[in-house]
Write an enzyme that holds these catalytic residues in place. Structure first.
Site, PDB file in Angstrom:
ATOM      1  N   GLY A 133     -56.061  66.283  20.718  1.00 42.47           N
ATOM      2  CA  GLY A 133     -54.655  66.546  20.987  1.00 42.47           C
ATOM      3  C   GLY A 133     -53.928  65.285  21.400  1.00 42.47           C
ATOM      4  O   GLY A 133     -54.380  64.166  21.133  1.00 42.47           O
ATOM      5  N   SER A 134     -52.823  65.450  22.085  1.00 41.48           N
ATOM      6  CA  SER A 134     -52.015  64.314  22.527  1.00 41.48           C
ATOM      7  C   SER A 134     -52.661  63.634  23.722  1.00 41.48           C
ATOM      8  O   SER A 134     -53.513  64.215  24.403  1.00 41.48           O
ATOM      9  CB  SER A 134     -50.619  64.797  22.913  1.00 41.48           C
ATOM     10  OG  SER A 134     -50.678  65.615  24.074  1.00 41.48           O
ATOM     11  N   GLU A 190     -60.378  63.240  21.787  1.00 39.70           N
ATOM     12  CA  GLU A 190     -59.857  62.544  20.610  1.00 39.70           C
ATOM     13  C   GLU A 190     -58.363  62.785  20.620  1.00 39.70           C
ATOM     14  O   GLU A 190     -57.893  63.890  20.359  1.00 39.70           O
ATOM     15  CB  GLU A 190     -60.519  63.084  19.332  1.00 39.70           C
ATOM     16  CG  GLU A 190     -60.292  62.202  18.113  1.00 39.70           C
ATOM     17  CD  GLU A 190     -59.039  62.560  17.356  1.00 39.70           C
ATOM     18  OE1 GLU A 190     -58.017  61.855  17.563  1.00 39.70           O
ATOM     19  OE2 GLU A 190     -59.062  63.514  16.577  1.00 39.70           O
ATOM     20  N   LEU A 191     -57.613  61.716  20.940  1.00 44.33           N
ATOM     21  CA  LEU A 191     -56.199  61.883  21.281  1.00 44.33           C
ATOM     22  C   LEU A 191     -55.280  61.214  20.261  1.00 44.33           C
ATOM     23  O   LEU A 191     -55.660  60.953  19.146  1.00 44.33           O
ATOM     24  CB  LEU A 191     -55.976  61.352  22.698  1.00 44.33           C
ATOM     25  CG  LEU A 191     -56.951  61.922  23.744  1.00 44.33           C
ATOM     26  CD1 LEU A 191     -56.711  61.302  25.111  1.00 44.33           C
ATOM     27  CD2 LEU A 191     -56.863  63.447  23.811  1.00 44.33           C
ATOM     28  N   CYS A 193     -54.048  62.334  12.806  1.00 44.97           N
ATOM     29  CA  CYS A 193     -54.332  61.397  13.898  1.00 44.97           C
ATOM     30  C   CYS A 193     -54.475  59.968  13.396  1.00 44.97           C
ATOM     31  O   CYS A 193     -53.984  59.029  14.018  1.00 44.97           O
ATOM     32  CB  CYS A 193     -55.618  61.804  14.627  1.00 44.97           C
ATOM     33  SG  CYS A 193     -55.571  63.441  15.369  1.00 44.97           S
ATOM     34  N   GLU A 202     -46.353  57.821  19.310  1.00 48.65           N
ATOM     35  CA  GLU A 202     -46.881  58.401  18.085  1.00 48.65           C
ATOM     36  C   GLU A 202     -45.813  59.259  17.434  1.00 48.65           C
ATOM     37  O   GLU A 202     -45.316  60.210  18.044  1.00 48.65           O
ATOM     38  CB  GLU A 202     -48.118  59.255  18.386  1.00 48.65           C
ATOM     39  CG  GLU A 202     -48.715  59.896  17.142  1.00 48.65           C
ATOM     40  CD  GLU A 202     -49.989  60.663  17.430  1.00 48.65           C
ATOM     41  OE1 GLU A 202     -50.906  60.617  16.594  1.00 48.65           O
ATOM     42  OE2 GLU A 202     -50.072  61.306  18.491  1.00 48.65           O
TER      43      GLU A 202
END
Length: 463
Positions: A208-209, A230-231, A264, A361
């Site tokens: 996610g964020s 995992e951002l 991502c 992002e």
């Protein structure tokens, strides 16, 4: 009133309503998951591999149904949904083939010991919170590795792909996997925090964020539980002076626009050295101008709809704020009217620090085109980010590109003269605000195991 209502982002029309599970229901599921784990951990690696293969085979029986549902719920092109299912199948295949060896005991000659054994033992229930952008892949990425390791799985999927999460559960349950080893749970954020603290939950993983990762990471740390995060990212694709421009332009466009730009590891910043900038700009603008959004089920559409209306509006605000701070729009940048969540392929230039297009992002089909003086300046700009998930280097000098990628690019993954979403044989993960831990490549299978050292002594040896 329903707790969750899924919406087709290409039409703005509601799909289905869902209700959150009660705390009692969730607790019952957790207890059943733990009990299933106690039996599953006794299953041999070889038998687990056979079950993993059966999951892949069952998945393919639902390939079209799952792909259509993912397209309906989150707006991605149908053809790309089909590709996503194939990627999930490849994860099953790779894990079943390589998992037995990856988890085998490691016997070592150790001075002072008869022998030393390093063994990789499962730890229990692994709780995963997964996003909507790849509704199937994100689930299979952590689930298959952890099932192979001997753990059991709980999934909290993004609410806008609830139907996909439940269909994936059905697929797992129709395979040879015992049902309680994989469950999709429908809960809110408060229930999620309670679940992280549950004594039967042993590991937590989130994609996610970075803001969500900060919260979940703290929640897991508070109860001393391992987490993998995992951002977000702001991946830089660097075009050096000796790059093949045809390859660079084609790859950068695809890497930015694939999956509607909601990826991502998408190419979010094009960093081009001064000597090639003008020609690269000319070509990439032409590609973006000819990119048309439309019905994601129509094979003539180049990109589909963004996953939700609020995400479309957030992206447009980031574009507008960047422009208010000096950025310029080279193509796109106009918010479509209506209930749908389409957004045009967009390129921003004159990007500077302090603009969302530089600092943050942008999760959608918007690229930041940045001019660099030379190779050193390009790498400086690429690394001038709080993120570090992926990136790419384009150069005909492959040895140089590999050296720069290995030694100077501060990111978890680098592509040389190309782009790919993920490969089951290569590690996936980042550094800095892009998170920690790795999935794939034999690394993810050991993130949630007890790496246990067994010291075997010779009782007859002299003290």
């Amino acid at each position: 009133m329903a707790d969750i209502t899924t919406v087709n982002p290409a039409t703005g029309e509601d799909i289905k309503e869902y209700t959150y599970m009660s705390n009692e229901e969730v607790n019952t599921i957790v207890e059943a998951s733990h009990n299933a784990f106690l039996q599953w951990r006794e299953t041999s690696h070889e038998e687990r591999a056979k079950v993993i293969n059966s999951i892949g085979e069952t998945l393919m029986k639902y390939k079209e149904e799952l792909s259509k549902l993912m397209t309906e719920e989150r707006g991605k092109l149908y053809g790309q949904s089909l590709q996503e299912v194939d990627l999930c199948k490849s994860i099953c295949d790779y894990t079943a083939e390589k998992g037995v060896t990856a988890l085998a005991d490691d016997e070592r000659d150790v001075e002072g010991l008869k022998k030393g054994i390093v063994t990789y033992q499962p730890i229990g229930v692994i709780y995963g919170m997964q996003p909507w952008n790849f509704p199937a892949y994100q689930v299979f990425r952590y689930t298959i590795a952890n099932l192979m390791a001997g753990n059991s799985i709980l999934l909290k999927h993004a609410s806008n792909v609830t139907g996909s999460g439940l269909l994936i559960e059905k697929i797992f349950h129709e395979s040879d996997l015992p049902n309680d080893l994989f469950r999709t749970i429908l809960i809110d954020h408060d229930q999620s925090e309670e679940l992280i603290g549950h004594d039967k939950v042993r590991g937590v993983t989130l994609t996610g964020s970075d803001s969500a990762g900060s919260i979940v990471g703290q929640q897991a740390a508070k109860v001393i539980k391992k987490s993998v995060l995992e951002l977000g990212s702001n991946d830089a694709f660097i075009v050096l002076e000796d790059a093949d421009l045809d390859v660079a332009v084609t790859t950068c466009a695809n890497a930015r626009l694939y999956n509607n730009g909601e990826t991502c590891v998408a190419a979010k910043r094009f960093i081009v050295v001064d000597s090639l900038y003008d020609e690269f700009r000319k070509r990439i603008v032409e590609v973006f101008e000819n990119t048309k959004y439309g019905d994601p089920m129509d094979e003539n559409s180049d990109i589909g709809a963004m996953a939700r209306k609020d995400l479309q509006e957030k992206l447009h605000k980031q574009v507008e704020e960047s422009v208010s701070k000096g950025a310029t729009i080279s193509v796109g940048g106009k918010l479509p009217e209506g209930k749908s969540s389409f957004y045009p392929a967009t390129i921003l230039e004159n990007i500077e620090k302090g603009q969302p297009a530089y600092d943050d992002e942008l999760f959608g089909p918007v690229a930041s085109l940045i001019r660099a003086k030379d190779q050193d300046d390009a790498l400086r700009i690429a690394n001038d980010s709080r993120y570090g998930l992926g990136g790419a280097i384009f150069s005909k000098d492959e040895a140089k590109a590999i050296r720069l990628a290995s030694e100077q690019f501060d990111t978890g993954m680098v592509y040389i003269n190309g782009f790919g979403l993920a490969n089951a044989a290569m590690p996936f993960g980042g550094v800095k605000n892009s998170g920690y831990g790795r999935e794939h490549g034999g690394f993810g299978i050991k993130e949630f195991v007890n790496i246990k050292g067994v010291h075997v002594l010779d009782p007859n040896a002299s003290a």
